[in-house]
Design a protein around this motif. Structure first.
Motif, mmCIF file in Angstrom:
data_model
loop_
_atom_site.group_PDB
_atom_site.id
_atom_site.type_symbol
_atom_site.label_atom_id
_atom_site.label_comp_id
_atom_site.label_asym_id
_atom_site.label_seq_id
_atom_site.Cartn_x
_atom_site.Cartn_y
_atom_site.Cartn_z
ATOM 1 N N GLN A 1 44.024 40.816 44.294
ATOM 2 C CA GLN A 1 43.157 39.663 44.082
ATOM 3 C C GLN A 1 42.807 39.520 42.599
ATOM 4 O O GLN A 1 41.651 39.686 42.204
ATOM 5 N N PRO A 2 43.805 39.237 41.772
ATOM 6 C CA PRO A 2 43.553 39.145 40.324
ATOM 7 C C PRO A 2 42.597 38.027 39.946
ATOM 8 O O PRO A 2 41.877 38.133 38.961
ATOM 9 N N LEU A 3 42.572 36.950 40.758
ATOM 10 C CA LEU A 3 41.672 35.839 40.445
ATOM 11 C C LEU A 3 40.216 36.273 40.586
ATOM 12 O O LEU A 3 39.414 36.130 39.661
ATOM 13 N N LEU A 4 39.883 36.824 41.743
ATOM 14 C CA LEU A 4 38.498 37.235 41.988
ATOM 15 C C LEU A 4 38.087 38.394 41.086
ATOM 16 O O LEU A 4 36.963 38.423 40.569
ATOM 17 N N SER A 5 38.996 39.344 40.903
ATOM 18 C CA SER A 5 38.649 40.498 40.071
ATOM 19 C C SER A 5 38.468 40.090 38.612
ATOM 20 O O SER A 5 37.590 40.615 37.919
ATOM 21 N N GLY A 6 39.266 39.140 38.142
ATOM 22 C CA GLY A 6 39.117 38.666 36.762
ATOM 23 C C GLY A 6 37.805 37.935 36.549
ATOM 24 O O GLY A 6 37.125 38.128 35.539
ATOM 25 N N ILE A 7 37.438 37.090 37.527
ATOM 26 C CA ILE A 7 36.155 36.386 37.444
ATOM 27 C C ILE A 7 35.009 37.390 37.471
ATOM 28 O O ILE A 7 34.054 37.289 36.689
ATOM 29 N N ALA A 8 35.123 38.381 38.374
ATOM 30 C CA ALA A 8 34.083 39.401 38.479
ATOM 31 C C ALA A 8 33.975 40.210 37.187
ATOM 32 O O ALA A 8 32.865 40.581 36.768
ATOM 33 N N PHE A 9 35.110 40.450 36.550
ATOM 34 C CA PHE A 9 35.098 41.240 35.311
ATOM 35 C C PHE A 9 34.393 40.472 34.193
ATOM 36 O O PHE A 9 33.595 41.046 33.441
ATOM 37 N N TYR B 1 44.197 44.211 26.636
ATOM 38 C CA TYR B 1 43.935 43.060 27.502
ATOM 39 C C TYR B 1 44.256 43.428 28.940
ATOM 40 O O TYR B 1 45.355 43.933 29.228
ATOM 41 N N PRO B 2 43.334 43.190 29.871
ATOM 42 C CA PRO B 2 43.565 43.536 31.285
ATOM 43 C C PRO B 2 44.515 42.547 31.962
ATOM 44 O O PRO B 2 44.079 41.617 32.648
ATOM 45 N N GLU B 3 45.808 42.740 31.762
ATOM 46 C CA GLU B 3 46.803 41.787 32.261
ATOM 47 C C GLU B 3 46.725 41.591 33.765
ATOM 48 O O GLU B 3 46.998 40.502 34.268
ATOM 49 N N GLN B 4 46.368 42.658 34.512
ATOM 50 C CA GLN B 4 46.336 42.559 35.970
ATOM 51 C C GLN B 4 45.261 41.600 36.465
ATOM 52 O O GLN B 4 45.284 41.168 37.616
ATOM 53 N N MET B 5 44.315 41.247 35.600
ATOM 54 C CA MET B 5 43.260 40.312 35.980
ATOM 55 C C MET B 5 43.364 38.997 35.206
ATOM 56 O O MET B 5 42.401 38.229 35.142
ATOM 57 N N LYS B 6 44.514 38.729 34.661
ATOM 58 C CA LYS B 6 44.676 37.596 33.752
ATOM 59 C C LYS B 6 44.328 36.258 34.400
ATOM 60 O O LYS B 6 43.666 35.413 33.771
ATOM 61 N N SER B 7 44.740 36.039 35.642
ATOM 62 C CA SER B 7 44.499 34.735 36.268
ATOM 63 C C SER B 7 43.000 34.458 36.411
ATOM 64 O O SER B 7 42.545 33.336 36.196
ATOM 65 N N GLY B 8 42.233 35.480 36.771
ATOM 66 C CA GLY B 8 40.787 35.303 36.894
ATOM 67 C C GLY B 8 40.108 35.103 35.556
ATOM 68 O O GLY B 8 39.172 34.296 35.433
#
Length: 334
Positions: free
Chosen positions: A11-19, A58-65
């Motif tokens: 869930q890169p979208l949610l995790s990126g937003i959360a980050f 850069y946290p690439e795994q969370m890029k979309s979020g």
């Protein structure tokens, strides 16, 4: 840990937003500390994001979020920011301030662009700083950056610079106020015409009392009022440039319409036809600041200290110099 890692990848979208929310919250907490409180949560959060990128990459795994926060939440924050603009107050009491606000914007942007050419500074960065100085700091920078196709790095760096420099100037205003030959109303108007952020105006205007602070906000709101026409002017210029350079069409910044709608709602509907309790409105304004901070964290994560170390010094020095000139200029015209 494996479960957390698995969730991040699924869930890169949610995790990126959360980050970005986590770093924003850290910025708000850091802003409660002595010293850090003067620069505000937005600048603190951007600094944390830049430091994270510098030390951990850069946290690439969370890029979309992260990209969602940097772009979508940015537009939502600008729309909600419209609630801060009381158009009714501008129309009834602030029209004489509009032409002075126009002069302030022309002065700030003109000198920034001129300085960029004279000292061979980055033109995109200096344009953003000029618009932020002339209108409403990081919020104006965030609003116009998609229109002029500014790099995410430039947007984050300019927002961080203007937040810090604006805070320093607000503190300076409070220090010199006792020696100025100005009454509370005149001082408030001067602060509102000169300082970068709304938060800077609040900080500098508070020692002048309720009347002085009211004049400061009125002068500042007159500048915020011009955000939309300035954005539309930039859109027109970019369209002309894109035709001349054959770069394709320029997308209309539809979020500005949302900004206008929210401004009209807060000015003419809320309090007349619908009453929103003060605690709810205050929480909504806090949410707006938090969303803007999240978007700036998303942009800040794209900033490489190694790349901007040399680029940021010159614009910062120029911004300080132009801000001093603007303070003298507004003192003269008001």
């Amino acid at each position: 840990m494996n479960m957390i890692t698995s969730t991040i990848y699924k869930q890169p979208l949610l995790s990126g937003i959360a980050f970005t929310a986590l770093l924003s919250a850290a910025g708000f907490l850091a802003a409660q500390l002595p010293g850090v409180s003067q620069i505000g949560p937005l600048a603190a959060a951007i600094l944390l994001a830049v430091l994270y990128r510098h030390y951990f990459g850069y946290p690439e795994q969370m890029k979309s979020g992260i990209q969602f926060a940097a772009k979508k939440l940015l537009r939502l924050a600008i729309i909600l920011f419209g609630l801060r603009l009381n158009m009714n107050m501008i129309v009834n009491e602030g029209l004489p301030l509009l032409w002075k606000s126009v002069l302030v914007i022309i002065f700030a942007v003109g000198f920034m662009v001129l300085a960029a050419k004279m000292f061979k500074a980055d033109l995109s960065l200096m344009t953003l700083l000029g618009i932020g100085t002339g209108i409403c700091g990081a919020s104006a920078i965030a609003a116009v950056s998609p229109i002029i196709h500014a790099k995410e790095e430039d947007t984050a760096v300019s927002a961080g610079i203007i937040s810090i420099v604006g805070t320093l100037f607000a503190i300076g205003f409070t220090i010199i106020r006792p020696i100025l030959p100005l009454d509370a109303d005149a001082y408030g108007m001067w602060a509102g015409l000169s300082l970068h952020e709304i938060a800077n105006v609040a900080l500098a205007g508070e020692p002048a009392g309720a009347d002085g602070l009211g004049m400061a906000f009125l002068a500042k709101l007159a500048r915020v009022f011009l955000l939309v026409p300035v954005s539309l002017l930039l859109l027109w210029v970019m369209k002309l440039r894109s035709k001349g350079e054959n770069q394709g069409s320029i997308t209309f910044p539809w979020f500005l319409l949302g900004f206008i709608v929210m401004s009209l709602f807060g000015s003419y509907v809320e309090g007349t036809y619908i009453t929103i309790p003060d605690p709810v409105m205050n929480n909504l304004l806090t949410l707006t600041s938090f969303l803007l901070t999240m978007s700036m964290v998303g942009l800040g994560l794209s900033v490489s200290l190694r790349d901007v170390r040399d680029r940021a010094l010159k614009p910062t020095v120029i911004l300080i110099f132009v801000s001093i000139l603007l303070a003298f200029f507004t003192y003269w015209i008001f």
